[in-house]
Motif scaffolding. Structure first.
Motif, PDB file in Angstrom:
ATOM      1  N   ALA A   1       9.985  -0.479  -2.179  1.00  0.00           N
ATOM      2  CA  ALA A   1      10.180  -1.297  -0.929  1.00  0.00           C
ATOM      3  C   ALA A   1       9.006  -0.603   0.148  1.00  0.00           C
ATOM      4  CB  ALA A   1      11.264  -0.984   0.059  1.00  0.00           C
ATOM      5  N   GLU A   2       8.610   0.566   0.155  1.00  0.00           N
ATOM      6  CA  GLU A   2       7.645   1.131   0.724  1.00  0.00           C
ATOM      7  C   GLU A   2       6.285   0.563   0.377  1.00  0.00           C
ATOM      8  OE1 GLU A   2       6.001   5.617   2.182  1.00  0.00           O
ATOM      9  OE2 GLU A   2       7.409   5.362   0.619  1.00  0.00           O
ATOM     10  N   ARG A   3       6.185   0.748  -0.983  1.00  0.00           N
ATOM     11  CA  ARG A   3       4.681   0.215  -1.510  1.00  0.00           C
ATOM     12  C   ARG A   3       4.609  -1.217  -1.178  1.00  0.00           C
ATOM     13  NH1 ARG A   3       2.155   1.860  -6.256  1.00  0.00           N
ATOM     14  NH2 ARG A   3       2.404   4.152  -5.396  1.00  0.00           N
ATOM     15  N   VAL A   4       5.614  -2.083  -1.391  1.00  0.00           N
ATOM     16  CA  VAL A   4       5.456  -3.466  -1.171  1.00  0.00           C
ATOM     17  C   VAL A   4       5.264  -3.720   0.450  1.00  0.00           C
ATOM     18  CG1 VAL A   4       6.751  -5.721  -1.076  1.00  0.00           C
ATOM     19  CG2 VAL A   4       7.112  -4.275  -2.851  1.00  0.00           C
ATOM     20  N   ILE A   5       5.543  -3.056   1.245  1.00  0.00           N
ATOM     21  CA  ILE A   5       5.350  -3.253   2.502  1.00  0.00           C
ATOM     22  C   ILE A   5       3.952  -3.030   2.910  1.00  0.00           C
ATOM     23  CG2 ILE A   5       5.762  -2.021   4.855  1.00  0.00           C
ATOM     24  CD1 ILE A   5       7.658  -3.986   4.976  1.00  0.00           C
TER      25      ILE A   5
ATOM     26  N   TYR B   1       1.580  -3.572   1.273  1.00  0.00           N
ATOM     27  CA  TYR B   1       0.627  -4.669   0.777  1.00  0.00           C
ATOM     28  C   TYR B   1       0.826  -5.991   1.663  1.00  0.00           C
ATOM     29  CZ  TYR B   1      -1.325  -2.244  -3.242  1.00  0.00           C
ATOM     30  OH  TYR B   1      -2.222  -1.746  -3.978  1.00  0.00           O
ATOM     31  N   LEU B   2       2.046  -6.015   2.023  1.00  0.00           N
ATOM     32  CA  LEU B   2       2.640  -7.233   2.763  1.00  0.00           C
ATOM     33  C   LEU B   2       1.907  -7.336   4.212  1.00  0.00           C
ATOM     34  CD1 LEU B   2       6.491  -7.808   2.183  1.00  0.00           C
ATOM     35  CD2 LEU B   2       4.350  -9.042   1.029  1.00  0.00           C
ATOM     36  N   GLU B   3       1.947  -6.061   4.819  1.00  0.00           N
ATOM     37  CA  GLU B   3       1.545  -5.951   6.512  1.00  0.00           C
ATOM     38  C   GLU B   3       0.132  -6.354   6.431  1.00  0.00           C
ATOM     39  OE1 GLU B   3       0.586  -1.174   6.174  1.00  0.00           O
ATOM     40  OE2 GLU B   3       1.871  -1.870   7.553  1.00  0.00           O
ATOM     41  N   ASN B   4      -0.854  -6.137   5.734  1.00  0.00           N
ATOM     42  CA  ASN B   4      -2.081  -6.602   5.724  1.00  0.00           C
ATOM     43  C   ASN B   4      -2.161  -8.152   5.968  1.00  0.00           C
ATOM     44  OD1 ASN B   4      -3.296  -4.135   5.510  1.00  0.00           O
ATOM     45  ND2 ASN B   4      -3.254  -4.126   3.465  1.00  0.00           N
ATOM     46  N   ASP B   5      -1.445  -8.747   5.050  1.00  0.00           N
ATOM     47  CA  ASP B   5      -1.593 -10.323   4.741  1.00  0.00           C
ATOM     48  C   ASP B   5      -0.778 -10.853   6.247  1.00  0.00           C
ATOM     49  OD1 ASP B   5      -2.985 -10.860   2.599  1.00  0.00           O
ATOM     50  OD2 ASP B   5      -1.344  -9.951   1.549  1.00  0.00           O
ATOM     51  N   LEU B   6       0.244  -9.925   6.487  1.00  0.00           N
ATOM     52  CA  LEU B   6       1.069 -10.539   7.738  1.00  0.00           C
ATOM     53  C   LEU B   6       0.177 -10.559   8.923  1.00  0.00           C
ATOM     54  CD1 LEU B   6       4.262  -8.750   6.884  1.00  0.00           C
ATOM     55  CD2 LEU B   6       4.095 -11.289   6.841  1.00  0.00           C
TER      56      LEU B   6
ATOM     57  N   TYR C   1      -1.747  -8.826  -6.285  1.00  0.00           N
ATOM     58  CA  TYR C   1      -0.899  -7.733  -7.295  1.00  0.00           C
ATOM     59  C   TYR C   1      -0.547  -6.732  -6.829  1.00  0.00           C
ATOM     60  CZ  TYR C   1      -0.415  -4.777 -11.468  1.00  0.00           C
ATOM     61  OH  TYR C   1       0.003  -3.765 -12.229  1.00  0.00           O
ATOM     62  N   ILE C   2       0.654  -6.023  -6.820  1.00  0.00           N
ATOM     63  CA  ILE C   2       1.059  -4.712  -6.192  1.00  0.00           C
ATOM     64  C   ILE C   2       1.479  -3.687  -7.365  1.00  0.00           C
ATOM     65  CG2 ILE C   2       2.831  -3.666  -5.007  1.00  0.00           C
ATOM     66  CD1 ILE C   2       3.513  -6.365  -3.603  1.00  0.00           C
ATOM     67  N   PRO C   3       0.665  -2.899  -7.621  1.00  0.00           N
ATOM     68  CA  PRO C   3       0.607  -1.808  -8.622  1.00  0.00           C
ATOM     69  C   PRO C   3       1.914  -0.900  -8.416  1.00  0.00           C
ATOM     70  CG  PRO C   3      -1.188  -1.161  -7.086  1.00  0.00           C
ATOM     71  CD  PRO C   3      -0.864  -2.287  -6.593  1.00  0.00           C
ATOM     72  N   MET C   4       2.442  -0.640  -9.553  1.00  0.00           N
ATOM     73  CA  MET C   4       3.702   0.113  -9.374  1.00  0.00           C
ATOM     74  C   MET C   4       3.707   1.130 -10.652  1.00  0.00           C
ATOM     75  SD  MET C   4       6.002  -0.710  -7.359  1.00  0.00           S
ATOM     76  CE  MET C   4       6.145  -1.886  -5.958  1.00  0.00           C
ATOM     77  N   GLN C   5       2.775   1.347 -11.468  1.00  0.00           N
ATOM     78  CA  GLN C   5       2.672   2.202 -12.619  1.00  0.00           C
ATOM     79  C   GLN C   5       2.904   3.621 -12.315  1.00  0.00           C
ATOM     80  OE1 GLN C   5       0.229   1.147 -15.726  1.00  0.00           O
ATOM     81  NE2 GLN C   5       0.439   2.934 -16.896  1.00  0.00           N
ATOM     82  N   ASP C   6       2.227   4.010 -11.040  1.00  0.00           N
ATOM     83  CA  ASP C   6       2.193   5.458 -10.715  1.00  0.00           C
ATOM     84  C   ASP C   6       3.555   5.630  -9.768  1.00  0.00           C
ATOM     85  OD1 ASP C   6       1.242   3.655  -8.708  1.00  0.00           O
ATOM     86  OD2 ASP C   6       0.234   5.521  -7.538  1.00  0.00           O
ATOM     87  N   ILE C   7       4.311   4.816  -9.276  1.00  0.00           N
ATOM     88  CA  ILE C   7       4.846   4.907  -8.287  1.00  0.00           C
ATOM     89  C   ILE C   7       6.240   6.032  -8.437  1.00  0.00           C
ATOM     90  CG2 ILE C   7       6.932   3.350  -8.965  1.00  0.00           C
ATOM     91  CD1 ILE C   7       6.855   2.404  -6.027  1.00  0.00           C
TER      92      ILE C   7
END
Length: 294
Positions: A278-282, A284-289, A247-253
């Motif tokens: 895009a910055e928020r998604v990245i 979260y992605l980078e840890n799993d990548l 889950y990627i939180p966006m409510q505060d973005i």
């Protein structure tokens, strides 16, 4: 009914719904007036120049932050990574005045600039609710073919479920229908995730949370923020049931963003708003990548 009339009616419904929220839920939080001394003309001119300079620095800082976040994650991408994006207008990139495809387009563009071999399939469709997306997953072989090859799946869905409740109840808008609709939304979301996993059990799946599309004008309506928080919590509870779903939180973005991040429709993000997504998604992605490389 013509397209223009339809669009006008939809905008009227949204505005009417928000107006009713104001009447039903907003409390009187008016702050007392404070005595403010008037600056001299020279001081005012210096302040204006300083504010202009600060705004320019903030804009450059925003772009630099996006570039840095993407650059840091680039080294973690595997060769021939396949990413499938599904969902609603946020996945489609509606509102991006550059025509770049929203946050998905920004990710794709940055990776391409670095000669990273990542393939994006974008199946975002404006107006999709969870029931629409579930039906598309069950009936569209093209989406399932993409999912079968996916290393990652990005999802934006659910905002139109909330808007449908608002449209159906705008003459008598209370919190009750949103509470009643939250459970069925969570069940449909589970069905969507179950389907994706049945097609590709190895894929890492990322669900983006909700932000307040009325933040610019009605960010102080506490009832609306509470509804979004509860629906976001429902999304989080569903994703927590799956090991490979994140889950990627966006409510505060956009909560403290001073510059305009919304398109002309005052509902969808503009290019700058999608940059923040895009910055928020990245991040979260980078840890799993990185874990995938180990």
């Amino acid at each position: 009914m013509s397209k223009k009339v339809f669009i006008f009616l939809m905008m009227f419904i949204f505005v009417a719904g928000i107006a009713i929220f104001l009447l039903l839920f907003q409390t009187n939080n008016n702050k007392p007036n404070e005595s403010i001394s008037q600056p001299s003309e020279e001081t005012a001119e210096e302040t204006t120049e300083q504010e202009t300079s600060e705004e320019e620095e903030e804009e450059e800082s925003l772009s630099q932050n996006v570039r840095n976040a993407v650059r840091e994650a680039l080294s973690f991408f595997q060769k021939d990574t396949h990413i499938t994006a599904i969902g609603d207008s946020l996945t489609q990139g509606v509102g991006d005045e550059t025509g770049n495809g929203g946050y998905i387009g920004i990710l794709d563009e940055r990776l391409d600039e670095q000669d990273i071999d990542v393939t994006f399939d974008n199946f975002g469709k404006r107006g999709n609710r969870t029931d629409h997306l579930l039906k598309r997953l069950q009936e569209n072989p093209e989406i399932n073919e993409s999912l079968a090859k996916a290393d990652m799946v990005l999802i934006t869905i659910g905002a139109n479920d909330i808007m449908q409740i608002m449209k159906d109840n705008f003459m008598n808008l209370t919190e009750e229908p949103f509470s009643e609709g939250r459970g069925p939304y969570g069940e449909r979301l589970s069905e969507i995730l179950d389907h994706i996993i049945s097609v590709q059990p190895e894929a890492e799946i990322y669900l983006l949370g909700f932000f307040n599309p009325f933040e610019r004008y009605f960010g102080d309506i506490e009832a609306l923020n509470q509804i979004l928080t509860r629906w976001n919590n429902e999304s989080l509870q569903v994703t927590n049931q799956y090991e490979q779903v994140h889950y990627i939180p966006m409510q505060d973005i956009y909560q403290y963003e001073r510059e305009n991040v919304f398109s002309d429709d005052n509902f969808h993000p503009n290019h700058k708003g999608y940059q923040l997504m895009a910055e928020r998604v990245i991040t979260y992605l980078e840890n799993d990548l990185q874990e995938a490389q180990n």
